[in-house]
Design an enzyme around this catalytic site. Sequence first.
Site, PDB file in Angstrom:
ATOM      1  N   CYS A  89      21.827  -3.964  87.606  1.00 44.57           N
ATOM      2  CA  CYS A  89      23.079  -3.313  87.227  1.00 44.57           C
ATOM      3  C   CYS A  89      24.266  -4.250  87.541  1.00 44.57           C
ATOM      4  O   CYS A  89      24.273  -5.397  87.107  1.00 44.57           O
ATOM      5  CB  CYS A  89      23.176  -1.967  87.948  1.00 44.57           C
ATOM      6  SG  CYS A  89      24.483  -0.878  87.366  1.00 44.57           S
ATOM      7  N   ILE A  90      25.235  -3.824  88.335  1.00 43.89           N
ATOM      8  CA  ILE A  90      26.407  -4.635  88.671  1.00 43.89           C
ATOM      9  C   ILE A  90      26.180  -5.497  89.918  1.00 43.89           C
ATOM     10  O   ILE A  90      26.948  -6.429  90.189  1.00 43.89           O
ATOM     11  CB  ILE A  90      27.671  -3.747  88.837  1.00 43.89           C
ATOM     12  CG1 ILE A  90      28.981  -4.558  88.775  1.00 43.89           C
ATOM     13  CG2 ILE A  90      27.588  -2.922  90.124  1.00 43.89           C
ATOM     14  CD1 ILE A  90      29.273  -5.199  87.433  1.00 43.89           C
TER      15      ILE A  90
END
Length: 217
Positions: free
Chosen positions: A136-137
Amino acid sequence: MKSVAVLLSGCGVFDGTEVHEAVLTLLALARAGVKYQCFAPDIEQMHVVNHLTGEVANDEKRNVLVESARIARGEVLNATSLDITQFDALIVPGGFGAAKNLSNFATNGSDCRISPIVETFLREFALANKPVGYMCIAPMMLPIIYPNAKGTIGTDSETGHIFNEMGGKHLNASVVDIVVDEANKVVTTPAYMLANSIAEANEGIEKLVNKVIEMID
């Protein structure tokens, strides 16, 4: 038995760990017959978000370690207690907590810094040359830890550009794909940066977990 550390950043996509990403990670590890231990830093969250309305609850404060215990069913250790010799690899799920609590990427972009406790924790795995998976991030922390880190956050060109600006090499990837940086033993996948369903997220996460396990010496 192989043993993997999982670093959490709270509980809830908007201010902590993305719960589905964390649970799918733990499930994939368990299915592969790998032992895991959750960790989190004992620090205050950047802020608390009401996940029903999406609004910041200004009068509320929460602790990252305490919140992470919700996902880990109480089985979570302070990040400062890591004994690197007991673990073969690390996986870091995403959620805004990675960009708000583990680091300040959400507010500082390319000038972001990692929380000192977290940076020490992450560097232990880099220095020991042990495989890691970020999703993800969370991969936005990689250029700070690894020289010329290769990774993905998906297909967002602006975030990919910042990754490059920070010294990494961003590669576009679909939700079901992983990017493998063999030199640094780093595996990344977009997960909920792109996923429209839990099933979609699971495909990339399962690949990431299995690749990290495969890379353990």
